[in-house]
Structures are given as C-alpha cells and as structure tokens.
Design a protein around this motif. Structure first.
Motif, PDB file in Angstrom:
ATOM      1  N   HIS A  21       1.191  18.728   1.249  1.00 32.92           N
ATOM      2  CA  HIS A  21       0.399  18.358   0.123  1.00 32.92           C
ATOM      3  C   HIS A  21      -0.770  17.434   0.258  1.00 32.92           C
ATOM      4  O   HIS A  21      -0.633  16.763   1.738  1.00 32.92           O
ATOM      5  CB  HIS A  21       1.467  17.575  -0.988  1.00 32.92           C
ATOM      6  N   SER A  22      -1.735  17.225  -0.315  1.00 32.83           N
ATOM      7  CA  SER A  22      -2.762  16.539   0.059  1.00 32.83           C
ATOM      8  C   SER A  22      -2.640  14.902  -0.090  1.00 32.83           C
ATOM      9  O   SER A  22      -1.712  14.499  -0.944  1.00 32.83           O
ATOM     10  CB  SER A  22      -4.035  16.975  -0.841  1.00 32.83           C
ATOM     11  N   THR A  23      -3.089  14.193   0.723  1.00 32.27           N
ATOM     12  CA  THR A  23      -2.830  12.821   1.046  1.00 32.27           C
ATOM     13  C   THR A  23      -3.941  11.928   0.227  1.00 32.27           C
ATOM     14  O   THR A  23      -3.921  10.863   0.323  1.00 32.27           O
ATOM     15  CB  THR A  23      -2.407  12.395   2.418  1.00 32.27           C
ATOM     16  N   SER A  24      -4.669  12.877  -0.198  1.00 29.66           N
ATOM     17  CA  SER A  24      -6.021  12.258  -0.692  1.00 29.66           C
ATOM     18  C   SER A  24      -5.802  11.099  -2.097  1.00 29.66           C
ATOM     19  O   SER A  24      -4.942  11.704  -2.897  1.00 29.66           O
ATOM     20  CB  SER A  24      -7.158  12.988  -1.145  1.00 29.66           C
ATOM     21  N   VAL A  25      -6.334  10.268  -2.254  1.00 34.61           N
ATOM     22  CA  VAL A  25      -6.171   9.221  -3.524  1.00 34.61           C
ATOM     23  C   VAL A  25      -7.409   9.025  -4.130  1.00 34.61           C
ATOM     24  O   VAL A  25      -8.458   8.692  -3.466  1.00 34.61           O
ATOM     25  CB  VAL A  25      -5.348   7.844  -3.118  1.00 34.61           C
ATOM     26  N   LYS A  26      -7.688   9.091  -5.215  1.00 34.78           N
ATOM     27  CA  LYS A  26      -8.985   9.064  -5.881  1.00 34.78           C
ATOM     28  C   LYS A  26      -8.910   7.437  -6.111  1.00 34.78           C
ATOM     29  O   LYS A  26      -8.068   6.711  -6.382  1.00 34.78           O
ATOM     30  CB  LYS A  26      -8.505   9.413  -7.366  1.00 34.78           C
ATOM     31  N   PRO A  27     -10.241   7.341  -6.104  1.00 37.26           N
ATOM     32  CA  PRO A  27     -10.861   5.690  -6.104  1.00 37.26           C
ATOM     33  C   PRO A  27     -10.168   5.035  -7.030  1.00 37.26           C
ATOM     34  O   PRO A  27      -9.915   3.702  -7.087  1.00 37.26           O
ATOM     35  CB  PRO A  27     -12.273   5.772  -6.190  1.00 37.26           C
ATOM     36  N   ASP A  28     -10.251   5.466  -8.410  1.00 39.42           N
ATOM     37  CA  ASP A  28      -9.751   4.919  -9.772  1.00 39.42           C
ATOM     38  C   ASP A  28      -8.256   4.443  -9.281  1.00 39.42           C
ATOM     39  O   ASP A  28      -7.751   3.296  -9.949  1.00 39.42           O
ATOM     40  CB  ASP A  28      -9.834   5.770 -10.768  1.00 39.42           C
ATOM     41  N   GLU A  29      -7.394   5.159  -8.674  1.00 35.60           N
ATOM     42  CA  GLU A  29      -6.109   5.058  -8.499  1.00 35.60           C
ATOM     43  C   GLU A  29      -6.044   3.862  -7.634  1.00 35.60           C
ATOM     44  O   GLU A  29      -4.887   3.093  -7.704  1.00 35.60           O
ATOM     45  CB  GLU A  29      -5.204   6.334  -8.017  1.00 35.60           C
ATOM     46  N   VAL A  30      -6.746   4.016  -6.547  1.00 34.20           N
ATOM     47  CA  VAL A  30      -6.663   2.738  -5.519  1.00 34.20           C
ATOM     48  C   VAL A  30      -7.109   1.657  -6.170  1.00 34.20           C
ATOM     49  O   VAL A  30      -6.331   0.383  -6.098  1.00 34.20           O
ATOM     50  CB  VAL A  30      -7.574   3.155  -4.183  1.00 34.20           C
ATOM     51  N   ARG A  31      -8.023   1.720  -7.152  1.00 36.87           N
ATOM     52  CA  ARG A  31      -8.509   0.376  -7.626  1.00 36.87           C
ATOM     53  C   ARG A  31      -7.243  -0.149  -8.916  1.00 36.87           C
ATOM     54  O   ARG A  31      -7.054  -1.334  -8.777  1.00 36.87           O
ATOM     55  CB  ARG A  31      -9.694   0.587  -8.593  1.00 36.87           C
ATOM     56  N   ARG A  32      -6.632   0.663  -9.279  1.00 40.98           N
ATOM     57  CA  ARG A  32      -5.510   0.493 -10.453  1.00 40.98           C
ATOM     58  C   ARG A  32      -4.242  -0.286  -9.458  1.00 40.98           C
ATOM     59  O   ARG A  32      -3.622  -1.014 -10.180  1.00 40.98           O
ATOM     60  CB  ARG A  32      -5.080   1.619 -11.233  1.00 40.98           C
ATOM     61  N   ARG A  33      -4.126   0.246  -8.474  1.00 44.45           N
ATOM     62  CA  ARG A  33      -3.073  -0.315  -7.058  1.00 44.45           C
ATOM     63  C   ARG A  33      -3.505  -1.534  -7.044  1.00 44.45           C
ATOM     64  O   ARG A  33      -2.467  -2.538  -7.042  1.00 44.45           O
ATOM     65  CB  ARG A  33      -2.733   0.656  -6.332  1.00 44.45           C
ATOM     66  N   GLU A  34      -4.618  -1.790  -6.793  1.00 39.92           N
ATOM     67  CA  GLU A  34      -4.877  -3.102  -6.215  1.00 39.92           C
ATOM     68  C   GLU A  34      -4.954  -4.069  -7.469  1.00 39.92           C
ATOM     69  O   GLU A  34      -4.425  -5.131  -7.298  1.00 39.92           O
ATOM     70  CB  GLU A  34      -6.568  -3.023  -5.721  1.00 39.92           C
ATOM     71  N   LEU A  35      -5.045  -3.608  -8.730  1.00 45.66           N
ATOM     72  CA  LEU A  35      -5.300  -4.596  -9.841  1.00 45.66           C
ATOM     73  C   LEU A  35      -3.712  -4.834 -10.096  1.00 45.66           C
ATOM     74  O   LEU A  35      -3.434  -5.988 -10.225  1.00 45.66           O
ATOM     75  CB  LEU A  35      -5.785  -3.737 -10.928  1.00 45.66           C
ATOM     76  N   ALA A  36      -2.754  -3.825 -10.126  1.00 46.07           N
ATOM     77  CA  ALA A  36      -1.400  -4.172 -10.288  1.00 46.07           C
ATOM     78  C   ALA A  36      -0.871  -5.196  -9.240  1.00 46.07           C
ATOM     79  O   ALA A  36      -0.076  -6.214  -9.547  1.00 46.07           O
ATOM     80  CB  ALA A  36      -0.738  -2.770 -10.225  1.00 46.07           C
ATOM     81  N   GLY A  37      -1.273  -4.978  -8.188  1.00 46.13           N
ATOM     82  CA  GLY A  37      -0.605  -5.947  -6.961  1.00 46.13           C
ATOM     83  C   GLY A  37      -1.173  -7.110  -7.177  1.00 46.13           C
ATOM     84  O   GLY A  37      -0.616  -8.351  -6.973  1.00 46.13           O
ATOM     85  N   PHE A  38      -2.622  -7.339  -7.322  1.00 47.13           N
ATOM     86  CA  PHE A  38      -3.177  -8.741  -7.861  1.00 47.13           C
ATOM     87  C   PHE A  38      -2.719  -9.548  -8.906  1.00 47.13           C
ATOM     88  O   PHE A  38      -2.151 -10.590  -8.757  1.00 47.13           O
ATOM     89  CB  PHE A  38      -4.436  -8.611  -7.979  1.00 47.13           C
ATOM     90  N   LEU A  39      -2.308  -8.967  -9.892  1.00 54.41           N
ATOM     91  CA  LEU A  39      -1.587  -9.150 -11.141  1.00 54.41           C
ATOM     92  C   LEU A  39      -0.024  -9.820 -10.601  1.00 54.41           C
ATOM     93  O   LEU A  39       0.292 -10.899 -11.054  1.00 54.41           O
ATOM     94  CB  LEU A  39      -1.620  -8.197 -12.573  1.00 54.41           C
ATOM     95  N   ARG A  40       0.626  -9.123  -9.954  1.00 51.09           N
ATOM     96  CA  ARG A  40       2.003  -9.463  -9.679  1.00 51.09           C
ATOM     97  C   ARG A  40       1.824 -10.733  -8.843  1.00 51.09           C
ATOM     98  O   ARG A  40       2.818 -11.619  -9.012  1.00 51.09           O
ATOM     99  CB  ARG A  40       2.552  -8.291  -9.000  1.00 51.09           C
ATOM    100  N   SER A  41       0.903 -10.790  -7.912  1.00 48.30           N
ATOM    101  CA  SER A  41       0.933 -11.965  -6.920  1.00 48.30           C
ATOM    102  C   SER A  41       0.515 -13.333  -7.676  1.00 48.30           C
ATOM    103  O   SER A  41       0.990 -14.416  -7.294  1.00 48.30           O
ATOM    104  CB  SER A  41      -0.228 -11.532  -5.842  1.00 48.30           C
ATOM    105  N   ARG A  42      -0.422 -13.070  -8.723  1.00 50.85           N
ATOM    106  CA  ARG A  42      -0.875 -14.338  -9.475  1.00 50.85           C
ATOM    107  C   ARG A  42       0.326 -14.569 -10.438  1.00 50.85           C
ATOM    108  O   ARG A  42       0.426 -15.781 -10.424  1.00 50.85           O
ATOM    109  CB  ARG A  42      -2.084 -14.051 -10.331  1.00 50.85           C
ATOM    110  N   ARG A  43       1.275 -13.637 -10.859  1.00 44.71           N
ATOM    111  CA  ARG A  43       2.115 -14.170 -11.786  1.00 44.71           C
ATOM    112  C   ARG A  43       3.294 -14.729 -11.137  1.00 44.71           C
ATOM    113  O   ARG A  43       3.973 -15.717 -11.391  1.00 44.71           O
ATOM    114  CB  ARG A  43       2.858 -12.550 -12.583  1.00 44.71           C
ATOM    115  N   GLU A  44       3.546 -14.358  -9.844  1.00 45.43           N
ATOM    116  CA  GLU A  44       4.728 -14.859  -8.974  1.00 45.43           C
ATOM    117  C   GLU A  44       4.416 -16.196  -8.563  1.00 45.43           C
ATOM    118  O   GLU A  44       5.468 -16.949  -8.022  1.00 45.43           O
ATOM    119  CB  GLU A  44       5.001 -13.877  -7.832  1.00 45.43           C
ATOM    120  N   ARG A  45       3.113 -16.527  -8.420  1.00 47.24           N
ATOM    121  CA  ARG A  45       2.971 -17.981  -8.068  1.00 47.24           C
ATOM    122  C   ARG A  45       3.169 -19.087  -9.079  1.00 47.24           C
ATOM    123  O   ARG A  45       2.811 -20.140  -8.725  1.00 47.24           O
ATOM    124  CB  ARG A  45       1.487 -18.023  -7.411  1.00 47.24           C
ATOM    125  N   ILE A  46       3.043 -18.547 -10.347  1.00 45.07           N
ATOM    126  CA  ILE A  46       3.282 -19.839 -11.533  1.00 45.07           C
ATOM    127  C   ILE A  46       4.365 -20.086 -11.871  1.00 45.07           C
ATOM    128  O   ILE A  46       5.247 -18.908 -12.187  1.00 45.07           O
ATOM    129  CB  ILE A  46       2.370 -19.293 -12.529  1.00 45.07           C
TER     130      ILE A  46
END
Length: 295
Positions: free
Chosen positions: A12-37
């Motif tokens: 299968h193709s391993t290409s990932v759309k830029p919007d999907e990459v951005r959403r993953r980065e956003l999700a990871g960022f939110l989790r990291s900020r939530r877990e520090r508080i």
C-alpha cells in the motif's frame, strides 16, 4: 525454494497528506500540554488515583466549555472543524504561553482572533546601534510597514518624519497619500508595487487582526491607486536591493539597502541604506550634517 508473495496488507502507499500530518502534530501537542498540568493548577480537586499524568480529557473539555467527545476527537487527530473561539478557550484551559498559543493556532491552520502582542524589540540597545550607524540612514519597521524608529539621517531622507503624526508613520500610507513621496522616490511605481506585494504576503498571517484590517480599509478608501494595485493580488518577500531618492536637500541618492531582522520571526526589522557610489556617500555626509542642525 520459492519466495511467497508479499501479503496484500503490506502492499500500500505510505504517503501521508499534509493535513493529516498537521492533525497528528496538533493531537500530540494537545496531549503533551494536558499531561503537564495538575488539577490543582486549574482549581480542580486532585481526586483519586490517576492512570495518566496531568488533566483528563473531560477536565480540559470542562475548563474550555466544549464537548468531551469533540475534544477527544481533536486529540485523536480526527478531521473536524475547529473555530478560533474554541481554540482560544482551549489555549486558556491549558495555560499556554505566548509561543505555545501561536503554535496551537498554526497547527490548527486557524487565524488567532486575539493574538498576543509581540514583545517590544526597539530597545535602547537597538536605538544606540541605529545612531552608531550614522551617517547611514537607518529605519526600523514592522511587517505592517509601520515606522517604529529611525536615526537622524533617515528622518530627513524623504520628509521630516518628526512632523508626521505617529498614526501616519507607515510606509504605505505615506507613499500613497503624501505627494512628496512620489517626488522623492525615483522609481515610484516599482517601489510602491513592491511594497503592496510584500504587505499582501505579510497580511496572510494576520487576516483576522483588527489593526491590519483597519489599515487596509483606510488605504483602499484614501488611494484608488493603492486599491488598484491591491486587487492585482501580487505577492512578494522582503529582501535586499537598491533604491534611489531625489532628496530635497542634497539631490539624487543611490543606495543598496539591507534588511536585518530583529527577532526569530520576520516581523520587526532594521533597514540600512549604504551608498552605492562615491557621489552618494558624499551627499549622505551632507544630509547627515543637515540633520544635526535640525532640532
């Protein structure tokens, strides 16, 4: 010995759309900020034993006044619409600082409705540098083309800037509304077209900001020429180059100008003007001498 065919699941193709990459980065960022508080930091009871550090998703949703399911989807990088107002509430709930807030809105690809003002960059040290560079003309400006500071030589390069109201000290406003700028800028049409193109490029990051929208409206109402250029949708980047001025005091000045950024982002900058020939160098000395006589 024959080689078995690769399972279809691996073909299968391993290409990932830029919007999907951005959403993953956003999700990871939110989790990291939530877990520090800790709950105590935001006025919530610590409660019993927690399986994960920091706040729970439902607690962030409660603090931001959004649905738990919706916030969960956001942390799962689901493809959902996020309004600026909701992002603002999440930023407050997660106690984000200035840089983190800007990063949040950038990852969400959403304009910030209430951007935090950048820290002032025209410090006493910068003003001292500008004075030490005399007789060269030097001016400090932001990406909206507002003039923030200038040395004594630049004050008289085109017009007496001290006589211009502070609210009108904007390159675009002066170039399109002050007749003297049309006379002094030798390559007026090229210079103003370049200014408008750079302004349009810079405004892409500030489309929701009232100060930018107010300046644009003011320019379009005051100058049909600016409005015509604006509607061409030309874009450009701030760079170095050459510029000529027909100064009222000393005559033709031919410069090479250099842009020096004053921060990590391309916002506030110093523009220095270096004589391109010996005749200009001599005339700059005379202009500086003239400036020193003006109080």
């Amino acid at each position: 010995m024959s080689t078995a065919a690769a399972p279809l699941a691996l073909v299968h193709s391993t290409s990932v759309k830029p919007d999907e990459v951005r959403r993953r980065e956003l999700a990871g960022f939110l989790r990291s900020r939530r877990e520090r508080i800790s709950p105590e930091q935001v006025g919530l009871p610590a409660g019993g034993r927690r399986r994960t550090p920091g706040l729970r998703r439902e607690e962030v949703a409660q603090l931001a006044a959004v649905g738990v399911t919706w916030y969960t989807w956001l942390e799962q990088s689901r493809d959902i619409q996020v309004s600026p107002q909701v992002l603002d509430a999440i930023a407050r709930a997660l106690l984000l600082d200035t840089n983190e807030r800007a990063h949040l809105f950038s990852l969400a690809d959403t304009p910030d409705p209430a951007p935090v003002a950048m820290c002032p960059t025209i410090t006493p040290a910068i003003l001292a540098i500008m004075e030490q560079l005399e007789p060269l003309p030097v001016v400090a400006a932001n990406s909206r083309c507002d003039v923030l500071a200038y040395n004594r030589t630049y004050r008289h390069l085109i017009t007496d800037l001290d006589a211009v109201p502070t609210a009108d000290r904007n390159f675009l406003w002066m170039a399109f509304t002050d007749p003297l700028w049309r006379k002094v800028l030798v390559d007026y049409e090229d210079a103003t077209a370049s200014m408008v193109a750079k302004f349009r490029s810079a405004m892409a990051d500030h489309v929701a900001e009232p100060a930018w929208k107010a300046l644009l409206k003011r320019l379009r109402l005051a100058s049909p020429e600016f409005d015509e250029q604006w509607q061409r949708h030309e874009v450009g980047l701030t760079s170095n180059g050459e510029k000529r001025f027909l100064n009222p005091q000393v005559g033709l000045l031919h410069f090479e100008f250099t842009t020096l950024w004053l921060g990590p982002r391309q916002s506030t900058r110093l523009i220095t003007y270096t004589p391109a020939d010996e005749e200009t160098a001599e005339r700059v000395e005379r202009l500086h001498a003239y400036a020193l006589t003006r109080v």
